[in-house]
Design a protein around this motif. Structure first.
Motif, PDB file in Angstrom:
ATOM      1  N   VAL A 112      61.545  48.005  50.388  1.00 43.62           N
ATOM      2  CA  VAL A 112      62.607  49.013  50.326  1.00 43.62           C
ATOM      3  C   VAL A 112      62.436  49.719  48.996  1.00 43.62           C
ATOM      4  O   VAL A 112      62.541  49.080  47.945  1.00 43.62           O
ATOM      5  N   ASP A 113      62.166  51.034  49.036  1.00 46.76           N
ATOM      6  CA  ASP A 113      62.035  51.764  47.767  1.00 46.76           C
ATOM      7  C   ASP A 113      60.984  51.138  46.847  1.00 46.76           C
ATOM      8  O   ASP A 113      61.229  50.949  45.655  1.00 46.76           O
ATOM      9  N   LYS A 114      59.858  50.768  47.388  1.00 44.04           N
ATOM     10  CA  LYS A 114      58.763  50.127  46.631  1.00 44.04           C
ATOM     11  C   LYS A 114      59.133  48.750  46.089  1.00 44.04           C
ATOM     12  O   LYS A 114      58.403  48.180  45.280  1.00 44.04           O
ATOM     13  N   ARG A 115      60.268  48.202  46.480  1.00 47.23           N
ATOM     14  CA  ARG A 115      60.635  46.849  46.072  1.00 47.23           C
ATOM     15  C   ARG A 115      60.465  45.924  47.266  1.00 47.23           C
ATOM     16  O   ARG A 115      60.595  46.355  48.408  1.00 47.23           O
ATOM     17  N   GLN A 116      60.195  44.662  46.979  1.00 45.66           N
ATOM     18  CA  GLN A 116      60.085  43.686  48.059  1.00 45.66           C
ATOM     19  C   GLN A 116      61.371  42.873  48.114  1.00 45.66           C
ATOM     20  O   GLN A 116      61.833  42.399  47.076  1.00 45.66           O
ATOM     21  N   ILE A 117      61.937  42.736  49.298  1.00 47.22           N
ATOM     22  CA  ILE A 117      63.084  41.835  49.425  1.00 47.22           C
ATOM     23  C   ILE A 117      62.904  40.960  50.661  1.00 47.22           C
ATOM     24  O   ILE A 117      62.109  41.279  51.550  1.00 47.22           O
ATOM     25  N   ARG A 118      63.610  39.854  50.689  1.00 48.14           N
ATOM     26  CA  ARG A 118      63.613  38.980  51.860  1.00 48.14           C
ATOM     27  C   ARG A 118      65.029  38.878  52.360  1.00 48.14           C
ATOM     28  O   ARG A 118      65.945  38.601  51.597  1.00 48.14           O
ATOM     29  N   LEU A 119      65.223  39.132  53.641  1.00 48.54           N
ATOM     30  CA  LEU A 119      66.556  39.025  54.228  1.00 48.54           C
ATOM     31  C   LEU A 119      66.586  37.852  55.192  1.00 48.54           C
ATOM     32  O   LEU A 119      65.677  37.673  55.998  1.00 48.54           O
ATOM     33  N   GLY A 120      67.654  37.056  55.109  1.00 50.05           N
ATOM     34  CA  GLY A 120      67.861  35.964  56.064  1.00 50.05           C
ATOM     35  C   GLY A 120      68.395  36.521  57.373  1.00 50.05           C
ATOM     36  O   GLY A 120      68.860  37.661  57.436  1.00 50.05           O
ATOM     37  N   THR A 121      68.329  35.683  58.416  1.00 48.90           N
ATOM     38  CA  THR A 121      68.755  36.138  59.747  1.00 48.90           C
ATOM     39  C   THR A 121      70.206  36.607  59.760  1.00 48.90           C
ATOM     40  O   THR A 121      70.532  37.613  60.389  1.00 48.90           O
ATOM     41  N   SER A 122      71.091  35.890  59.045  1.00 48.31           N
ATOM     42  CA  SER A 122      72.519  36.240  59.127  1.00 48.31           C
ATOM     43  C   SER A 122      72.768  37.668  58.628  1.00 48.31           C
ATOM     44  O   SER A 122      73.717  38.311  59.075  1.00 48.31           O
ATOM     45  N   ALA A 123      71.925  38.172  57.728  1.00 47.56           N
ATOM     46  CA  ALA A 123      72.067  39.564  57.291  1.00 47.56           C
ATOM     47  C   ALA A 123      71.244  40.494  58.186  1.00 47.56           C
ATOM     48  O   ALA A 123      71.735  41.545  58.615  1.00 47.56           O
ATOM     49  N   ALA A 124      70.008  40.107  58.493  1.00 40.45           N
ATOM     50  CA  ALA A 124      69.108  40.991  59.249  1.00 40.45           C
ATOM     51  C   ALA A 124      69.632  41.278  60.655  1.00 40.45           C
ATOM     52  O   ALA A 124      69.412  42.355  61.205  1.00 40.45           O
ATOM     53  N   GLU A 125      70.368  40.322  61.232  1.00 39.95           N
ATOM     54  CA  GLU A 125      70.871  40.547  62.595  1.00 39.95           C
ATOM     55  C   GLU A 125      72.100  41.464  62.604  1.00 39.95           C
ATOM     56  O   GLU A 125      72.652  41.755  63.650  1.00 39.95           O
ATOM     57  N   LYS A 126      72.511  41.923  61.437  1.00 37.40           N
ATOM     58  CA  LYS A 126      73.654  42.850  61.349  1.00 37.40           C
ATOM     59  C   LYS A 126      73.173  44.291  61.126  1.00 37.40           C
ATOM     60  O   LYS A 126      73.960  45.164  60.779  1.00 37.40           O
ATOM     61  N   VAL A 127      71.850  44.496  61.254  1.00 37.66           N
ATOM     62  CA  VAL A 127      71.284  45.818  60.965  1.00 37.66           C
ATOM     63  C   VAL A 127      70.513  46.343  62.180  1.00 37.66           C
ATOM     64  O   VAL A 127      69.655  45.643  62.722  1.00 37.66           O
ATOM     65  N   TRP A 128      70.842  47.565  62.607  1.00 42.69           N
ATOM     66  CA  TRP A 128      70.087  48.215  63.687  1.00 42.69           C
ATOM     67  C   TRP A 128      69.131  49.215  63.060  1.00 42.69           C
ATOM     68  O   TRP A 128      69.488  49.948  62.140  1.00 42.69           O
ATOM     69  N   VAL A 129      67.899  49.236  63.580  1.00 47.56           N
ATOM     70  CA  VAL A 129      66.903  50.139  63.031  1.00 47.56           C
ATOM     71  C   VAL A 129      66.221  50.932  64.158  1.00 47.56           C
ATOM     72  O   VAL A 129      66.263  50.532  65.322  1.00 47.56           O
ATOM     73  N   SER A 130      65.586  52.034  63.763  1.00 46.60           N
ATOM     74  CA  SER A 130      64.749  52.778  64.709  1.00 46.60           C
ATOM     75  C   SER A 130      63.374  52.912  64.091  1.00 46.60           C
ATOM     76  O   SER A 130      63.234  52.952  62.870  1.00 46.60           O
ATOM     77  N   LYS A 131      62.347  52.995  64.926  1.00 43.88           N
ATOM     78  CA  LYS A 131      60.976  53.183  64.434  1.00 43.88           C
ATOM     79  C   LYS A 131      60.890  54.525  63.741  1.00 43.88           C
ATOM     80  O   LYS A 131      61.464  55.502  64.189  1.00 43.88           O
TER      81      LYS A 131
END
Ligand SMILES: [Zn+2]
Ligand SMILES: [Zn+2]
Length: 226
Positions: free
Chosen positions: A206-225
């Motif tokens: 994200v913005d040239k930074r690396q982050i790791r998201l756990g499932t409890s956060a990642a499953e709250k985000v909808w994305v599009s290609k």
């Protein structure tokens, strides 16, 4: 204000909250029973039982023999009107007053009940038509099925090695929103999915930074290609 008026006001506010919660829980594919509402609205079971009796008497909900709660068409109309107003208030606070995107939901929860049809019209005139609120959510986009139809997927399902655009995030959890904001996860932001890890986390750039998201956060985000 007379005491009677005050009581009526309290009841009206919670009526809209109940109807909105039922509509939103339904849209998320949940079976709506009294326990669902007690959890969503942080109210006691007896309070839910009492409210449901009133709502049923007013012809706004029906409660089936198995305890499942459904909105009547009149109940759904009020719920959807409240959702539209909620999103308009969020946009007003964010677009006109510059309030942070992670703060506007809580304010809108309080203010949505005070919006008259005339004020709603003014808000639409001032803000213009837009399908989504600052969190990327909208009336037409409430159910997972609707989101998938438009090509969105959950961040937990995103493919490693691909780039995505954040479409929307779950907005009813202030701490989660502040966490997302701190990590640079906001609607409209582009992220690269670097890896889906064995421990269930997902590595993102994200913005040239690396982050790791756990499932409890990642499953709250909808994305599009993207
Ligand atoms: Zn909101
Ligand atoms: Zn929102």
């Amino acid at each position: 204000m007379e005491r009677g008026d005050e009581l009526r006001k309290v009841i009206t506010v919670s009526k809209e909250d109940y109807l909105k919660a039922i509509a939103e829980a339904e849209a998320e594919g949940q079976t709506v029973i009294a326990a669902t509402l007690s959890h969503w609205l942080s109210v006691t079971r007896p309070a839910v039982t009492f409210a449901l009796k009133r709502l049923a008497k007013d012809g706004l909900v029906s409660v089936k023999g198995d305890g499942r709660i459904h909105l009547t068409s009149q109940g759904r109309q009020i719920a959807e009107r409240t959702i539209v107003r909620h999103h308009l208030i969020e946009r007003m606070l964010s677009e006109i007053f510059g309030m942070a995107w992670y703060e506007v939901h809580d304010e809108a929860e309080r203010l949505e009940h005070a919006v008259s049809p005339a004020f709603e019209k003014k808000l639409v005139e001032a803000l213009g038509e837009k399908e989504v609120c600052p969190h990327g959510n909208g009336l037409a986009l409430r159910s997972p099925a609707e989101r998938r139809k438009r090509g969105l997927c959950l961040l937990t399902e995103a493919e490693a090695g691909s780039k995505y655009r954040i479409a929307s995030v779950y907005e009813r959890d202030r701490r989660l929103l502040e966490f997302f904001d701190k990590e640079g996860i906001r609607p409209g932001v582009r992220v690269g999915v670097e890896a889906r890890n064995y421990d269930g986390t997902v590595s993102l750039s994200v913005d040239k930074r690396q982050i790791r998201l756990g499932t409890s956060a990642a499953e709250k985000v909808w994305v599009s290609k993207s």
